[in-house]
Design an enzyme around this catalytic site. Structure first.
Site, short mmCIF file in Angstrom:
data_model
loop_
_atom_site.label_atom_id
_atom_site.label_comp_id
_atom_site.label_asym_id
_atom_site.label_seq_id
_atom_site.Cartn_x
_atom_site.Cartn_y
_atom_site.Cartn_z
N GLN A 183 0.88 -1.24 0.07
CA GLN A 183 0.06 -0.02 0.05
C GLN A 183 0.85 1.19 0.00
O GLN A 183 0.48 2.25 -0.46
CB GLN A 183 -0.92 0.09 1.49
CG GLN A 183 -1.93 -1.03 1.17
CD GLN A 183 -1.82 -2.38 1.94
OE1 GLN A 183 -0.40 -2.51 1.89
NE2 GLN A 183 -2.39 -2.85 2.51
N ASP A 224 -6.25 1.51 12.44
CA ASP A 224 -7.51 0.67 12.25
C ASP A 224 -8.28 0.72 13.51
O ASP A 224 -9.58 0.35 13.38
CB ASP A 224 -7.51 -0.46 12.00
CG ASP A 224 -7.37 -0.60 10.44
OD1 ASP A 224 -6.13 -0.46 9.77
OD2 ASP A 224 -8.26 -1.11 9.51
O1 MRU Z 1 -5.22 -3.47 5.09
P1 MRU Z 1 -5.60 -1.96 4.82
O2 MRU Z 1 -4.77 -1.48 3.64
O3 MRU Z 1 -6.88 -1.91 4.90
O4 MRU Z 1 -4.67 -1.40 6.28
C1 MRU Z 1 -4.85 0.07 6.27
C2 MRU Z 1 -4.27 0.64 7.26
O5 MRU Z 1 -3.57 -0.09 8.01
C3 MRU Z 1 -4.22 2.08 7.60
O6 MRU Z 1 -3.03 2.46 8.22
C4 MRU Z 1 -5.36 2.30 8.44
O7 MRU Z 1 -6.54 1.61 7.93
C5 MRU Z 1 -5.77 3.78 8.60
S1 MRU Z 1 -6.43 4.51 7.04
C6 MRU Z 1 -6.54 6.14 7.46
#
Ligand code: MRU
Length: 328
Positions: A183, A224
């Site tokens: 990501q 999260d």
């Molecule tokens: O697995 P993902 O890509 O959904 O994980 C996203 C993250 O870890 C982000 O840092 C978190 O959701 C915060 S988004 C503003």
């Protein structure tokens, strides 16, 4: 968010609603292709979240709110839609918050639009509050993608960097690539590129190296879930970044809207951590990289204890751990 296209710079959101359809940028194809996915019902909403066409806690929440509105308009049994959408992924608190928030709404589409708009405004405020921590000439390290793609617009961790840059501050961003789904390399770098914010993509293991050399002034990550004792869950590898930051006296900030605060969970160890398909680790571009007989583990998140967190950047201001505990 600004997106450079063949027609110039366009303004876009990560997810939106058109009539009864929920539309989103399909993040699996970025940065090479700007493709969209249309979810026609709550089953496709679950699929979009589960398969990470849309991801990032606040964006998952907004998608879930739109999915609930869609289900209400389509007159499907709402408990079933709610349970299905909630089962998409286990860690992001916003998913559960958004589904519960939509229950019993008389004007569901309006309510979902209001929810999305409130998330955007919260992220904007997070940007304003967090930008004050960033000084001219600072380098900021971030992990995963907590930008506009993860929140509909602005972002959480990326919002302070966006705002600081727009205010004319000279900043530099280190974007951890974030194995296995990349990501950071695919999405954070794409957002920074689109806004012309100077940055380097680094492998996850290089973060300590740059921190040790004094090339990182602060770390800002999203989350999260924030629980009652101030512990947070974020993308796998966040805990290590916090450890290295503390070892090197570098402030470690967590940025999130209050929709990410989970009042019902006391400590970080209680947060459900998603285990994703081992194929995400076993293969790169469909090429298997380890022996077929080797076991593979793939936790998507880890927990960073509150003691490692210098401050929580929220839409209401920047808080210490004890202030956050009081807010609960
Ligand atoms: O697995 P993902 O890509 O959904 O994980 C996203 C993250 O870890 C982000 O840092 C978190 O959701 C915060 S988004 C503003």
């Amino acid at each position: 968010m600004k997106v450079k296209t063949e027609d110039g710079v366009e303004s876009m959101q990560a997810v939106w609603m058109e009539g009864e359809k929920v539309k989103m940028i399909d993040q699996r194809f970025l940065p090479h292709e700007l493709r969209y996915f249309t979810a026609k019902d709550y089953v496709e909403i679950k699929k979009a979240i589960r398969e990470m066409m849309v991801r990032g806690a606040p964006a998952i929440g907004v998608t879930a709110a739109y999915g609930m509105a869609q289900a209400m308009v389509q007159d499907v049994e709402i408990e079933r839609a709610a349970e299905t959408i909630k089962s998409a992924r286990p860690t992001a608190h916003d998913l559960f918050y958004a589904v519960d928030h939509m229950m019993g709404k008389d004007e569901p589409v309006k309510a979902a639009e209001e929810y999305a708009e409130s998330v955007i405004q919260k992220c904007r405020s997070i940007g304003e509050n967090g930008a004050e921590l960033i000084e001219n000439g600072n380098s900021v390290l971030t992990h995963c993608n907590a930008g506009a793609l993860a929140t509909v617009d602005y972002g959480t961790a990326l919002a302070p960097m966006r705002v600081a840059f727009r205010h004319g501050k000279d900043i530099f961003v280190y974007a951890d690539e974030t194995r296995p789904r990349l990501q950071g390399a695919r999405l954070t770098a794409w957002e920074l590129f689109n806004e012309d914010i100077p940055h380097s993509v680094i492998v996850d293991n290089a973060a300590g190296h740059y921190m040790q050399r004094g090339e990182v002034d602060m770390v800002i990550v999203g989350t999260d879930r924030i629980v009652a004792n101030g512990d947070i869950a974020n993308k796998i590898g966040t805990y290590e970044k916090a450890l290295v930051a503390r070892e090197n006296d570098i402030p470690f900030y967590v940025a999130a809207p209050v929709t990410t605060f989970d009042e019902s969970t006391e400590r970080g160890v209680e947060i459900p951590i998603e285990e994703r398909d081992d194929e995400e680790v076993r293969s790169i571009n469909e090429e298997v990289i380890c022996p077929d007989g080797s076991d593979v583990r793939n936790p998507a998140f880890d927990v960073t204890p509150a003691e490692f967190i210098s401050g929580y950047i929220t839409e209401k201001g920047v808080f210490t751990t004890s202030e956050v505990k009081d807010m609960f």
